[in-house]
Design a protein around this motif. Structure first.
Motif, PDB file in Angstrom:
ATOM      1  N   ASP A   1      -0.434   6.901  -4.433  1.00  0.00           N
ATOM      2  CA  ASP A   1      -1.629   6.450  -5.196  1.00  0.00           C
ATOM      3  C   ASP A   1      -2.435   7.654  -5.840  1.00  0.00           C
ATOM      4  O   ASP A   1      -2.659   8.503  -5.069  1.00  0.00           O
ATOM      5  CB  ASP A   1      -2.958   5.689  -4.221  1.00  0.00           C
TER       6      ASP A   1
ATOM      7  N   LYS B   1       2.194   5.157   0.660  1.00  0.00           N
ATOM      8  CA  LYS B   1       2.152   6.037   1.804  1.00  0.00           C
ATOM      9  C   LYS B   1       1.308   7.371   1.816  1.00  0.00           C
ATOM     10  O   LYS B   1       0.948   7.905   2.597  1.00  0.00           O
ATOM     11  CB  LYS B   1       3.826   6.278   2.262  1.00  0.00           C
TER      12      LYS B   1
ATOM     13  N   MET C   1       0.971  -1.101  -0.018  1.00  0.00           N
ATOM     14  CA  MET C   1      -0.216   0.081   0.049  1.00  0.00           C
ATOM     15  C   MET C   1       0.913   1.175   0.092  1.00  0.00           C
ATOM     16  O   MET C   1       1.864   1.470   0.459  1.00  0.00           O
ATOM     17  CB  MET C   1      -0.992  -0.079   1.093  1.00  0.00           C
TER      18      MET C   1
ATOM     19  N   SER D   1      -1.372   8.648   4.234  1.00  0.00           N
ATOM     20  CA  SER D   1      -2.232   7.520   4.384  1.00  0.00           C
ATOM     21  C   SER D   1      -3.142   7.641   5.414  1.00  0.00           C
ATOM     22  O   SER D   1      -4.388   7.216   5.591  1.00  0.00           O
ATOM     23  CB  SER D   1      -1.472   6.111   4.591  1.00  0.00           C
TER      24      SER D   1
ATOM     25  N   LYS E   1      -1.721   9.776  -0.752  1.00  0.00           N
ATOM     26  CA  LYS E   1      -2.860   9.568  -1.758  1.00  0.00           C
ATOM     27  C   LYS E   1      -2.867  10.877  -2.285  1.00  0.00           C
ATOM     28  O   LYS E   1      -2.859  11.969  -1.967  1.00  0.00           O
ATOM     29  CB  LYS E   1      -4.137   9.327  -0.968  1.00  0.00           C
TER      30      LYS E   1
END
Length: 94
Positions: free
Chosen positions: A78, A3, A1, A14, A5
């Motif tokens: 992300d 860290k 995942m 996150s 966004k």
């Protein structure tokens, strides 16, 4: 995942803490101060001095040396790909 966004405007950790903002062609820090500018494929600091460029795959410094790749950025943040994502990586994550 990852860290971080990035939703196209705000870069958040996150846990949801906002650390950066993209507005038109400006990059701002958490306090709202302008720290960078996007100019086509180039990333410049607030004074207009070239810091990096992105050709779609590679991120290069002003001397042409490779600093990173899009896949490196995608591992840590992300979000939608493109220059705003690269600029956020450059100023806040790198």
């Amino acid at each position: 995942m990852a860290k971080y966004k990035f939703d196209g405007r705000f870069l958040k950790t996150s846990t949801g803490v906002q650390i950066g903002e993209f507005e038109r062609n400006s990059i701002k820090d958490e306090g709202g101060a302008k720290i960078g500018i996007l100019d086509g494929t180039m990333i410049k600091n607030a004074r207009g001095i070239r810091l990096a460029s992105f050709d779609g795959v590679l991120i290069r410094d002003p001397n042409g040396n490779q600093v990173g790749q899009m896949k490196d950025v995608a591992r840590t943040i992300d979000g939608t790909t493109g220059m705003p994502l690269i600029a956020m990586w450059w100023f806040f994550v790198r």
